[in-house]
Scaffold this active site. Structure first.
Site, PDB file in Angstrom:
ATOM      1  N   ASP A   1     -24.815  10.354   9.598  1.00 38.43           N
ATOM      2  CA  ASP A   1     -23.821  10.873  10.546  1.00 38.43           C
ATOM      3  C   ASP A   1     -22.726   9.850  10.820  1.00 38.43           C
ATOM      4  OD1 ASP A   1     -24.515  13.440  11.215  1.00 38.43           O
ATOM      5  OD2 ASP A   1     -25.786  12.860  12.912  1.00 38.43           O
TER       6      ASP A   1
ATOM      7  N   TYR B   1     -16.274  -3.194   6.183  1.00 37.34           N
ATOM      8  CA  TYR B   1     -14.859  -2.838   6.400  1.00 37.34           C
ATOM      9  C   TYR B   1     -14.420  -3.285   7.792  1.00 37.34           C
ATOM     10  CZ  TYR B   1     -10.773   0.224   6.948  1.00 37.34           C
ATOM     11  OH  TYR B   1      -9.515   0.726   7.178  1.00 37.34           O
TER      12      TYR B   1
ATOM     13  N   TRP C   1     -22.492  17.161   5.217  1.00 38.49           N
ATOM     14  CA  TRP C   1     -23.357  15.999   5.398  1.00 38.49           C
ATOM     15  C   TRP C   1     -23.685  15.834   6.881  1.00 38.49           C
ATOM     16  CZ3 TRP C   1     -20.376  11.636   2.333  1.00 38.49           C
ATOM     17  CH2 TRP C   1     -20.318  12.006   0.977  1.00 38.49           C
TER      18      TRP C   1
ATOM     19  N   GLY D   1      -0.598   4.542  -1.224  1.00 38.65           N
ATOM     20  CA  GLY D   1      -1.658   5.184  -0.457  1.00 38.65           C
ATOM     21  C   GLY D   1      -1.100   6.271   0.455  1.00 38.65           C
TER      22      GLY D   1
ATOM     23  N   GLY E   1       0.817  -1.230   0.000  1.00 41.63           N
ATOM     24  CA  GLY E   1       0.000   0.000   0.000  1.00 41.63           C
ATOM     25  C   GLY E   1       0.836   1.259   0.000  1.00 41.63           C
TER      26      GLY E   1
ATOM     27  N   VAL F   1      -1.051   6.632   3.848  1.00 47.87           N
ATOM     28  CA  VAL F   1      -0.250   6.229   5.008  1.00 47.87           C
ATOM     29  C   VAL F   1       1.020   5.513   4.554  1.00 47.87           C
ATOM     30  CG1 VAL F   1      -0.263   4.998   7.199  1.00 47.87           C
ATOM     31  CG2 VAL F   1      -2.375   6.026   6.362  1.00 47.87           C
ATOM     32  N   GLY F   2       0.876   4.608   3.569  1.00 46.43           N
ATOM     33  CA  GLY F   2       2.047   3.906   3.055  1.00 46.43           C
ATOM     34  C   GLY F   2       3.070   4.879   2.484  1.00 46.43           C
TER      35      GLY F   2
HETATM   36  O1  GFB Z   1     -14.821  10.837   7.363  1.00 45.56           O
HETATM   37  P1  GFB Z   1     -16.130  10.144   7.235  1.00 45.56           P
HETATM   38  O2  GFB Z   1     -16.599   9.855   5.854  1.00 45.56           O
HETATM   39  O3  GFB Z   1     -16.103   8.776   8.021  1.00 45.56           O
HETATM   40  O4  GFB Z   1     -17.262  11.051   7.934  1.00 45.56           O
HETATM   41  P2  GFB Z   1     -16.437   8.220   9.493  1.00 45.56           P
HETATM   42  C1  GFB Z   1     -17.074  11.654   9.176  1.00 45.56           C
HETATM   43  C2  GFB Z   1     -18.268  12.539   9.496  1.00 45.56           C
HETATM   44  O5  GFB Z   1     -18.210  13.697   8.645  1.00 45.56           O
HETATM   45  C3  GFB Z   1     -19.636  11.902   9.285  1.00 45.56           C
HETATM   46  C4  GFB Z   1     -19.508  13.942   8.101  1.00 45.56           C
HETATM   47  O6  GFB Z   1     -20.502  12.309  10.332  1.00 45.56           O
HETATM   48  C5  GFB Z   1     -20.094  12.530   7.964  1.00 45.56           C
HETATM   49  O7  GFB Z   1     -21.504  12.587   7.820  1.00 45.56           O
HETATM   50  N1  GFB Z   1     -19.373  14.685   6.846  1.00 45.56           N
HETATM   51  C6  GFB Z   1     -19.817  15.957   6.641  1.00 45.56           C
HETATM   52  C7  GFB Z   1     -18.828  14.255   5.695  1.00 45.56           C
HETATM   53  N2  GFB Z   1     -19.617  16.334   5.380  1.00 45.56           N
HETATM   54  C8  GFB Z   1     -18.990  15.295   4.762  1.00 45.56           C
HETATM   55  C9  GFB Z   1     -18.506  15.090   3.443  1.00 45.56           C
HETATM   56  O8  GFB Z   1     -18.626  15.938   2.560  1.00 45.56           O
HETATM   57  N3  GFB Z   1     -17.881  13.906   3.185  1.00 45.56           N
HETATM   58  C10 GFB Z   1     -17.726  12.935   4.145  1.00 45.56           C
HETATM   59  N4  GFB Z   1     -17.084  11.794   3.837  1.00 45.56           N
HETATM   60  N5  GFB Z   1     -18.209  13.089   5.409  1.00 45.56           N
HETATM   61  C11 GFB Z   1     -15.064   6.229   8.617  1.00 45.56           C
HETATM   62  C12 GFB Z   1     -15.417   4.903   8.030  1.00 45.56           C
HETATM   63  O9  GFB Z   1     -16.187   6.675   9.278  1.00 45.56           O
HETATM   64  O10 GFB Z   1     -14.004   6.145   9.520  1.00 45.56           O
HETATM   65  C13 GFB Z   1     -14.220   4.237   7.477  1.00 45.56           C
HETATM   66  O11 GFB Z   1     -16.370   5.091   7.027  1.00 45.56           O
HETATM   67  C14 GFB Z   1     -12.988   4.347   8.353  1.00 45.56           C
HETATM   68  O12 GFB Z   1     -14.531   2.907   7.329  1.00 45.56           O
HETATM   69  C15 GFB Z   1     -12.809   5.702   8.971  1.00 45.56           C
HETATM   70  O13 GFB Z   1     -13.070   3.412   9.381  1.00 45.56           O
HETATM   71  C16 GFB Z   1     -11.709   5.705   9.989  1.00 45.56           C
HETATM   72  O14 GFB Z   1     -15.483   8.768  10.506  1.00 45.56           O
HETATM   73  O15 GFB Z   1     -17.870   8.395   9.825  1.00 45.56           O
END
Ligand code: GFB
Length: 312
Positions: free
Chosen positions: A269, A136, A202, A14, A11, A16-17
């Site tokens: 969320d 995941y 979001w 990526g 990786g 982190v890698g």
């Molecule tokens: O970073 P994120 O996608 O992952 O979302 P998780 C974190 C929070 O940000 C959630 C909000 O509450 C989202 O609803 N958010 C607000 C947004 N606006 C946005 C946006 O435009 N894009 C995204 N992506 N989020 C992840 C897991 O969960 O955590 C993975 O899905 C992984 O599997 C990672 O484990 C560490 O923190 O919710």
């Protein structure tokens, strides 16, 4: 690390890698960084042949299909199949080829959705995980238990750090796959250029998250590779949390976006709160160095400054 050592980083393309390889290359060791086209880690025969030929001493297995809440929710089959196949092949091959030590990162999302906060290592497998990332998480749990099983049955030195949400240079800015920081940074940057009056976040803005800058995470992985030898998982975080609404304001400030921020509560969320208890790691003498504001600045400069955009 001495000259003869061969270190395999899967990786390496990526986020982190890439950060880890930048640090390891400063040490006098051979760093093996096969790309996906050179080695498909889902192919057991190919992985075994690679280990036969290369004989690495140490392995950081960082290759993984990762993504934000939307990607996890949309591609659960890819997340569980690719990740399970990759780490199963790499852990088995590393053990069978006499690798001295392997590091396999777990994830904060393997902890129960409603675990007591900050989440201690003892919460692992103590309740149901957040449904948006169950595929995941299930793959990661399989890899974690595999590392523990290989240590117990074979004495194989496999360690499992549990990183909190990482961000930084080399992050994924694809809106369909990105985590919250790169997603908002890109949207706010474009909104600034287009003089947009309003941008949407979001969810409710209330979830709490902890973020670690990628260079700190790479540094912690190297620290643990050098100093940690236990079947117990160990958290890697900053013990600083922030709400998504506050995070959005920080990002807007770094980007220079001055429009309004509104909420799209039809979007999920995810977990309400996800902060790791990293006391065990801190007690070993490791601490993160990069503040959230500094990390956001570095990331924005690298990917969106005029010089960066001119090169791209
Ligand atoms: O970073 P994120 O996608 O992952 O979302 P998780 C974190 C929070 O940000 C959630 C909000 O509450 C989202 O609803 N958010 C607000 C947004 N606006 C946005 C946006 O435009 N894009 C995204 N992506 N989020 C992840 C897991 O969960 O955590 C993975 O899905 C992984 O599997 C990672 O484990 C560490 O923190 O919710």
């Amino acid at each position: 690390m001495n000259q003869q050592l061969k270190i395999l980083v899967t990786g390496s393309s990526g986020m982190v890698g890439g950060a880890l390889v930048r640090v390891l290359k400063k040490h006098s060791c051979v760093v093996l960084t096969p790309t996906h086209s050179q080695l498909d880690l889902r192919d057991q025969g190919a992985v075994n042949r690679y280990f036969d030929e290369q004989r690495p001493d140490y392995v950081y297995h960082l290759a993984a299909i990762v993504g934000g809440i939307h990607a996890n929710n949309t591609y659960p089959a890819k997340f569980i199949y690719d990740n399970t196949m990759m780490h199963s092949n790499v852990i088995q091959a590393a053990y069978a080829h006499g690798v001295k030590k392997l590091l396999f990162p777990g994830s904060a999302c393997t902890y129960p959705k409603l675990a007591a906060q900050p989440m201690h290592e003892s919460s692992f497998l103590d309740g149901k995980v957040e449904p948006t990332n169950i595929a995941y998480a299930a793959a990661k749990i399989n890899g974690i238990v595999m590392c523990q099983a290989y240590r117990r049955e074979h004495g194989f030195n496999a360690i499992v750090p549990m990183p909190t949400n990482a961000y930084g240079v080399g992050d994924n800015f694809n809106p369909n796959a990105s985590h919250v920081i790169p997603a908002l940074m890109k949207r706010f940057h474009e909104a600034k250029l287009n003089n947009s009056a309003e941008e949407v976040l979001w969810g409710s803005g209330t979830p709490l998250r902890e973020f670690i800058y990628v260079d700190d995470l790479a540094d912690a992985f190297i620290f643990l590779m050098e100093h940690y030898n236990s079947e117990n998982i160990i958290n890697v975080g900053t013990m600083q949390e922030i709400s998504i609404a506050m995070l959005a304001q920080e990002i807007a400030q770094v980007v220079g976006y001055k429009g309004k921020l509104s909420l799209d509560t039809s979007k999920p969320d995810g977990a309400p709160r996800k902060c790791l208890d990293s006391a065990a790691l801190f007690a070993m003498g490791w601490q993160p160095k990069v503040s959230l504001q500094d990390g956001l600045q570095r990331m924005y400069q690298h990917h969106f400054s005029e010089a960066a955009v001119a090169v791209a």
